[in-house]
Write a protein that holds these residues in place. Structure first.
Motif, PDB file in Angstrom:
ATOM      1  N   ALA A  85      26.276  33.291  53.182  1.00  0.00           N
ATOM      2  CA  ALA A  85      27.437  33.406  52.299  1.00  0.00           C
ATOM      3  C   ALA A  85      28.457  34.349  52.925  1.00  0.00           C
ATOM      4  N   LEU A  86      29.736  33.994  52.823  1.00  0.00           N
ATOM      5  CA  LEU A  86      30.780  34.792  53.455  1.00  0.00           C
ATOM      6  C   LEU A  86      31.632  35.502  52.415  1.00  0.00           C
ATOM      7  N   THR A  87      31.987  36.740  52.717  1.00  0.00           N
ATOM      8  CA  THR A  87      32.947  37.434  51.870  1.00  0.00           C
ATOM      9  C   THR A  87      34.339  36.885  52.191  1.00  0.00           C
ATOM     10  N   ASP A  88      35.303  37.256  51.370  1.00  0.00           N
ATOM     11  CA  ASP A  88      36.666  36.787  51.608  1.00  0.00           C
ATOM     12  C   ASP A  88      37.170  37.248  52.980  1.00  0.00           C
ATOM     13  N   ASP A  89      36.829  38.494  53.325  1.00  0.00           N
ATOM     14  CA  ASP A  89      37.262  39.012  54.624  1.00  0.00           C
ATOM     15  C   ASP A  89      36.656  38.225  55.775  1.00  0.00           C
ATOM     16  N   VAL A  98      28.042  27.580  47.611  1.00  0.00           N
ATOM     17  CA  VAL A  98      29.183  27.507  46.703  1.00  0.00           C
ATOM     18  C   VAL A  98      30.446  27.468  47.541  1.00  0.00           C
ATOM     19  N   ASP A 112      34.097  27.944  46.387  1.00  0.00           N
ATOM     20  CA  ASP A 112      34.987  28.151  45.255  1.00  0.00           C
ATOM     21  C   ASP A 112      36.444  28.009  45.701  1.00  0.00           C
ATOM     22  N   SER A 113      37.372  28.345  44.804  1.00  0.00           N
ATOM     23  CA  SER A 113      38.786  28.093  45.100  1.00  0.00           C
ATOM     24  C   SER A 113      39.246  28.861  46.337  1.00  0.00           C
ATOM     25  N   PHE A 114      38.750  30.093  46.502  1.00  0.00           N
ATOM     26  CA  PHE A 114      39.202  30.868  47.657  1.00  0.00           C
ATOM     27  C   PHE A 114      38.683  30.270  48.962  1.00  0.00           C
ATOM     28  N   ARG A 119      40.578  27.074  49.718  1.00  0.00           N
ATOM     29  CA  ARG A 119      41.950  27.345  50.156  1.00  0.00           C
ATOM     30  C   ARG A 119      41.954  27.868  51.593  1.00  0.00           C
TER      31      ARG A 119
END
Lengths: 117, 139
Positions: free
Chosen positions: A19-23, A53, A55-57, A60
């Protein structure tokens, strides 16, 4: 969690490991765009098989990634979206636009070979 | 929403940054599986939690997500409560209908999460924060 980026001939393969963080996602996007320029790559493959998962982020960012790579003269293929993840994305109203997708790495390489002739 | 009794396995995850979003959806998936959800359901629950946790980080942080097991007379389910003390949503019903949208897609995340769950309720008032309660029942 950094995503390893491997160069294979004219292509670049990024295999997401957890799983990746936004950064992490933003770094992956920027790293790939830089890579394409440095190695004159024709195609980018992003393997998202382990993502449970999107998700929207995430969606995008992947869309932005493909757009940046395209502006740098290469094509992106997203590999390994799990069926449950695809289902959830549809329910959430998320889509990847016109980014190419493939079930596995082999199919993605095949797709790029045909496209980049 | 139906009256129901909760508890035993209540878990609270503070939501402050994007790392907590991952934590929250991981916990939701784990609890969903423990409750007995199978197939696509744990992913749908984890995705809904990811969206509402993300809303907290982007618009209203900090906040928290509370996961618990719920029962009604028919079935067992999983309840997710997302709570923040952020700016609140001025007009919940137009956001939920898609009339009002925001640049980064608050409404879209809420409507999407609603589609993934069986029950969905938003309580919000300006300056007071927002509480979202959503449930999914075992089939």
């Amino acid at each position: 969690m950094r995503v390893p980026i491997l160069k294979q001939g004219d292509y670049v393969i990024a295999s997401i490991q957890s799983a990746l963080t936004d950064d992490d996602l933003l770094q992956l996007r920027d790293g790939l765009a830089a890579h394409v320029g440095r190695y004159r790559s024709k195609g980018v493959i992003v393997d998202v098989t382990v993502l449970d998962v999107m998700d929207s982020f995430a969606t995008r960012t992947v869309r932005d990634l493909a757009q940046m790579v395209r502006l740098r003269g290469a094509k992106t293929v997203i590999v390994g979206i799990q069926p449950e993840v695809a289902f959830a994305m549809v329910q959430l109203g998320l889509d990847l636009g016109d980014i190419a997708t493939a079930l596995d790495l082999e199919e993605a390489l095949e797709l790029l070979r045909n496209e980049c002739k | 929403m139906n009256a129901s009794s909760t508890h035993l396995t209540e878990q609270c995850i503070p939501i402050m940054s994007d790392i907590d979003v991952i934590e929250a959806r991981g916990a939701a998936r784990a609890l969903a599986t423990r409750v007995g959800f199978t197939g696509v359901d744990p992913t749908l629950i984890a995705s809904a939690v990811s969206e509402i946790a993300r809303n907290i980080v982007e618009y209203a942080g900090p906040g928290e997500i509370i996961l618990s097991v719920v029962w009604n007379h028919l079935s067992m389910g999983l309840q997710v409560v997302a709570r923040d003390q952020g700016p609140g949503i001025a007009d919940v019903s137009s956001v939920m209908r898609g009339v009002r949208t925001t640049s980064r897609g608050l409404g879209r995340g809420l409507r999407g999460s609603q589609r993934l769950m069986d029950e969905f309720r938003v309580e919000s008032s300006l300056g007071q924060g927002t509480t979202i309660t959503m449930r999914k029942w075992l089939p």
